[in-house]
Motif scaffolding. Structure first.
Motif, PDB file in Angstrom:
ATOM      1  N   GLY A 154       0.890  -1.250  -0.026  1.00 12.81           N
ATOM      2  CA  GLY A 154      -0.082  -0.337  -0.139  1.00 12.81           C
ATOM      3  C   GLY A 154       0.880   1.142   0.119  1.00 12.81           C
ATOM      4  N   PHE A 155       2.163   1.400   0.780  1.00 10.74           N
ATOM      5  CA  PHE A 155       2.710   2.333   0.831  1.00 10.74           C
ATOM      6  C   PHE A 155       3.364   2.562  -0.441  1.00 10.74           C
ATOM      7  N   VAL A 156       3.795   1.627  -1.246  1.00 15.69           N
ATOM      8  CA  VAL A 156       4.365   1.588  -2.636  1.00 15.69           C
ATOM      9  C   VAL A 156       3.481   2.311  -3.590  1.00 15.69           C
ATOM     10  N   ALA A 157       2.289   1.773  -3.383  1.00 20.81           N
ATOM     11  CA  ALA A 157       1.060   2.232  -4.213  1.00 20.81           C
ATOM     12  C   ALA A 157       0.958   3.854  -4.194  1.00 20.81           C
ATOM     13  N   LEU A 158       0.995   4.388  -2.794  1.00 19.05           N
ATOM     14  CA  LEU A 158       0.970   5.651  -2.349  1.00 19.05           C
ATOM     15  C   LEU A 158       2.135   6.432  -3.321  1.00 19.05           C
ATOM     16  N   GLN A 159       3.346   5.862  -3.294  1.00 17.30           N
ATOM     17  CA  GLN A 159       4.374   6.584  -3.795  1.00 17.30           C
ATOM     18  C   GLN A 159       3.933   6.795  -5.167  1.00 17.30           C
ATOM     19  N   GLY A 160       3.388   6.042  -5.862  1.00 16.91           N
ATOM     20  CA  GLY A 160       3.239   6.022  -7.399  1.00 16.91           C
ATOM     21  C   GLY A 160       2.151   7.039  -7.575  1.00 16.91           C
ATOM     22  N   LEU A 161       1.062   7.056  -6.709  1.00 20.11           N
ATOM     23  CA  LEU A 161       0.168   8.100  -6.784  1.00 20.11           C
ATOM     24  C   LEU A 161       0.793   9.669  -6.743  1.00 20.11           C
ATOM     25  N   LEU A 162       1.649   9.740  -5.691  1.00 20.65           N
ATOM     26  CA  LEU A 162       2.375  11.103  -5.453  1.00 20.65           C
ATOM     27  C   LEU A 162       3.146  11.469  -6.897  1.00 20.65           C
ATOM     28  N   ALA A 163       3.936  10.333  -7.246  1.00 19.01           N
ATOM     29  CA  ALA A 163       4.904  10.678  -8.345  1.00 19.01           C
ATOM     30  C   ALA A 163       3.747  11.106  -9.468  1.00 19.01           C
ATOM     31  N   LEU A 164       2.862  10.353  -9.805  1.00 25.47           N
ATOM     32  CA  LEU A 164       1.982  10.838 -10.915  1.00 25.47           C
ATOM     33  C   LEU A 164       1.379  12.075 -10.857  1.00 25.47           C
ATOM     34  N   ALA A 165       0.983  12.377  -9.585  1.00 21.69           N
ATOM     35  CA  ALA A 165       0.415  13.900  -9.267  1.00 21.69           C
ATOM     36  C   ALA A 165       1.298  14.862  -9.470  1.00 21.69           C
ATOM     37  N   THR A 166       2.750  14.748  -9.182  1.00 16.20           N
ATOM     38  CA  THR A 166       3.671  15.802  -9.199  1.00 16.20           C
ATOM     39  C   THR A 166       3.996  15.786 -10.962  1.00 16.20           C
ATOM     40  N   THR A 167       3.918  14.674 -11.577  1.00 17.57           N
ATOM     41  CA  THR A 167       4.131  14.888 -12.934  1.00 17.57           C
ATOM     42  C   THR A 167       2.953  15.456 -13.754  1.00 17.57           C
ATOM     43  N   VAL A 168       1.783  15.170 -13.377  1.00 22.83           N
ATOM     44  CA  VAL A 168       0.714  15.938 -13.905  1.00 22.83           C
ATOM     45  C   VAL A 168       0.542  17.387 -13.842  1.00 22.83           C
ATOM     46  N   GLN A 169       1.018  17.875 -12.419  1.00 27.69           N
ATOM     47  CA  GLN A 169       0.851  19.275 -12.142  1.00 27.69           C
ATOM     48  C   GLN A 169       1.984  19.852 -13.034  1.00 27.69           C
ATOM     49  N   ALA A 170       2.908  19.324 -13.291  1.00 30.31           N
ATOM     50  CA  ALA A 170       3.934  19.857 -14.309  1.00 30.31           C
ATOM     51  C   ALA A 170       3.406  20.120 -15.514  1.00 30.31           C
ATOM     52  N   LEU A 171       2.812  18.953 -16.151  1.00 28.45           N
ATOM     53  CA  LEU A 171       2.388  19.012 -17.433  1.00 28.45           C
ATOM     54  C   LEU A 171       1.253  20.082 -17.557  1.00 28.45           C
ATOM     55  N   VAL A 172       0.357  20.255 -16.857  1.00 26.65           N
ATOM     56  CA  VAL A 172      -0.679  21.057 -16.905  1.00 26.65           C
ATOM     57  C   VAL A 172      -0.503  22.287 -16.441  1.00 26.65           C
ATOM     58  N   GLY A 173       0.776  22.633 -15.934  1.00 24.36           N
ATOM     59  CA  GLY A 173       1.218  24.059 -15.514  1.00 24.36           C
ATOM     60  C   GLY A 173       0.449  24.412 -14.101  1.00 24.36           C
ATOM     61  N   TRP A 174       0.124  23.605 -13.417  1.00 25.74           N
ATOM     62  CA  TRP A 174      -0.775  23.857 -12.159  1.00 25.74           C
ATOM     63  C   TRP A 174       0.361  24.190 -10.975  1.00 25.74           C
ATOM     64  N   ARG A 175       0.124  25.246 -10.376  1.00 24.44           N
ATOM     65  CA  ARG A 175       0.765  25.747  -9.128  1.00 24.44           C
ATOM     66  C   ARG A 175      -0.065  25.593  -7.884  1.00 24.44           C
ATOM     67  N   PRO A 176       0.015  24.384  -7.102  1.00 26.07           N
ATOM     68  CA  PRO A 176      -0.904  24.358  -5.915  1.00 26.07           C
ATOM     69  C   PRO A 176      -0.352  24.991  -4.828  1.00 26.07           C
ATOM     70  N   TRP A 177       0.754  25.493  -4.688  1.00 26.19           N
ATOM     71  CA  TRP A 177       1.445  26.216  -3.700  1.00 26.19           C
ATOM     72  C   TRP A 177       1.155  27.683  -3.701  1.00 26.19           C
ATOM     73  N   GLY A 178       0.443  28.277  -4.772  1.00 31.27           N
ATOM     74  CA  GLY A 178       0.268  29.444  -4.967  1.00 31.27           C
ATOM     75  C   GLY A 178       1.240  30.402  -4.983  1.00 31.27           C
ATOM     76  N   ARG A 179       1.550  31.406  -4.322  1.00 25.34           N
ATOM     77  CA  ARG A 179       2.659  32.202  -4.523  1.00 25.34           C
ATOM     78  C   ARG A 179       3.737  31.945  -3.641  1.00 25.34           C
ATOM     79  N   LEU A 180       3.581  30.924  -2.919  1.00 31.25           N
ATOM     80  CA  LEU A 180       4.674  30.734  -2.120  1.00 31.25           C
ATOM     81  C   LEU A 180       6.140  30.757  -2.569  1.00 31.25           C
TER      82      LEU A 180
END
Length: 462
Positions: free
Chosen positions: A109-135
């Protein structure tokens, strides 16, 4: 040395912003001249070559931009943080006090969680999303236009996150292998769901399929799954205690294949995506389209086609040239007249007056040090420049910082020279662009001066 796409984009964006203070005719003449030089040399004009043409004494490398150094410093700090977190996480997952087995289901389950986080990081870069706002965005004054660095922040953040995650997973795997050697770990599996040994075997064997033939010992069998199932309540009969340690090859390959390897590939992909995004932004930069237009469009002038050094200025500014004042200090801009030390000393009121270097290959910190060294005085300062090089935004910024640190009444004498060894006066056309530059600064104590016929006479006059 080929320039990094990110550094090239930032340098081009900065130069375009500085060029906004120049006239359209000046920009057209400067850039068209570069295009004609390339045509004569049989090569295509490029952004990198254009930057080298207008900034011949500044050769920016990949790591010279201070804004990128901030990101690299952040990545450098997060790498050891990720490594420490990986070690602590694996110690927590493999905590074993002898009373109960280490649950394989939790690790999966922890390895699966790592995969989901890796996928989310890649997707946010591809779509240009900045979830941290102006930090992570630099503070800008109201109304300031976004810079090229703002458009690259999702990709820069993805590179930093993937590198930190790679350090996390790699050091976690090393911790796992260390514990396998120094401890007698007992693995098993359990879940609240009504799952049979056959179903669980199908799951772990599907996960182990990539290395089934590479390492057969890491491919769990139905017998191993059946013998190592445990329950939270009740005693489990242990016929072969050694079988509980036979899970470690599977756990090792599971973590290496589904945690370390994806992070490594995604970290490489993040860097490639950053370079691709920088090239795309450079191709779509509004200043590049205008630059290409100036490359391809001839300059229409009403004067004869002769050498610039023998032509009269098209339009003379209202302010006339000044005689060089007796300067008590001299600043060589971008290494002007480095090999003409005796002639430079002849421009000063005292033979032992200080001579400083600024601009060009000098860093911003060195420029500020020169400004602070001359602060607190009111004597004239001579700023020696090359007349044939157009005034840059870097020089305008230097004069702005100097005026803030010095007295407003202090005289700054701009001295453009047409030759360095020996010192030679500038042509009227060359001086005209420096006069226009001085007018744009709106500083009454910024003079454009002519080179004296006898530099020794200047010193005696002072």
């Amino acid at each position: 040395m080929r320039q990094h796409p990110v550094t090239l984009l930032l340098a081009f964006d900065d130069q375009v912003r500085r060029d906004q203070a120049q006239s359209a005719m000046f920009l057209h003449r400067r850039d068209r001249r570069y295009a004609l030089n390339c045509q004569g040399a049989g090569r295509q004009p490029s952004v990198a070559g254009w930057l080298r043409h207008i900034q011949p004494h500044r050769a920016p490398g990949q790591g010279n931009d201070r804004r990128l150094r901030t990101w690299r410093r952040l990545s450098g700090w997060l790498l050891p943080v990720g490594a420490v977190l990986g070690i602590l996480t694996m110690l927590g997952l493999l905590f074993y006090d002898g009373s109960q087995q280490i649950n394989i289901t939790v690790i999966i389950g922890f390895v699966a969680l790592q995969g989901l986080l890796a996928l989310a990081t890649t997707v946010q870069a591809l779509v240009g999303w900045r979830p941290w706002g102006r930090l992570l965005s630099p503070r800008r004054a109201a109304g300031d236009a976004p810079t090229a660095l703002d458009a690259l922040q999702p990709q820069l953040a993805a590179c930093t996150a993937q590198q930190m995650a790679l350090a996390f997973t790699l050091f976690a795997w090393l911790t796992l292998m260390t514990l396998v050697v120094v401890q007698d770990l007992a693995f098993g599996w359990s879940t609240t769901l009504r799952t049979s040994a056959d179903s669980y075997t199908a799951l772990v064997q599907a996960l182990a399929a990539p290395w089934q033939h590479l390492w057969p010992a890491a491919y769990p069998s139905l017998e191993l799954v059946t013998q190592t199932q445990f329950y939270r309540l009740g005693d489990t009969a242990i016929n072969e205690p050694a079988r509980y340690g036979d899970w470690w090859p599977f756990v090792s390959m599971l973590w290496l294949t589904y945690a370390v390897l994806p992070r490594l590939l995604l970290a490489l992909f993040a860097r490639l995506h950053l370079r691709w995004q920088a090239r795309r932004l450079l191709r779509q930069h509004p200043g590049r389209r205008a630059l290409r237009h100036r490359f391809d469009t001839p300059v229409v002038e009403s004067v004869a086609a002769a050498d610039d050094s023998h032509r009269e200025a098209v339009s003379q500014p209202g302010s006339a040239l000044h005689n060089l004042p007796p300067g008590q200090a001299l600043i060589r801009w971008a290494g002007t007249a480095t090999n003409s030390e005796p002639a430079i000393r002849g421009l000063l009121a005292q033979p032992d007056a200080p001579v400083f270097n600024a601009g060009g290959t000098a860093s911003l910190a060195e420029d500020q040090q020169v400004i602070q060294s001359l602060a607190g005085h009111h004597d004239p300062v001579i700023l020696l420049t090359r007349a044939w090089e157009p005034p840059t935004g870097e020089l305008a910024d230097f004069l702005h910082d100097a005026r803030r640190a010095w007295s407003k009444e202090r005289l700054i004498a701009l001295l453009p020279v047409g030759g360095e060894s020996p010192l030679a006066p500038a042509s009227p056309l060359q001086l005209a662009q420096w006069q226009r530059f001085a007018e744009r600064q709106q500083d009454g104590n910024l003079w454009v001066c002519r080179l004296p016929d006898n530099t020794q006479g200047v010193r005696r006059h002072g």
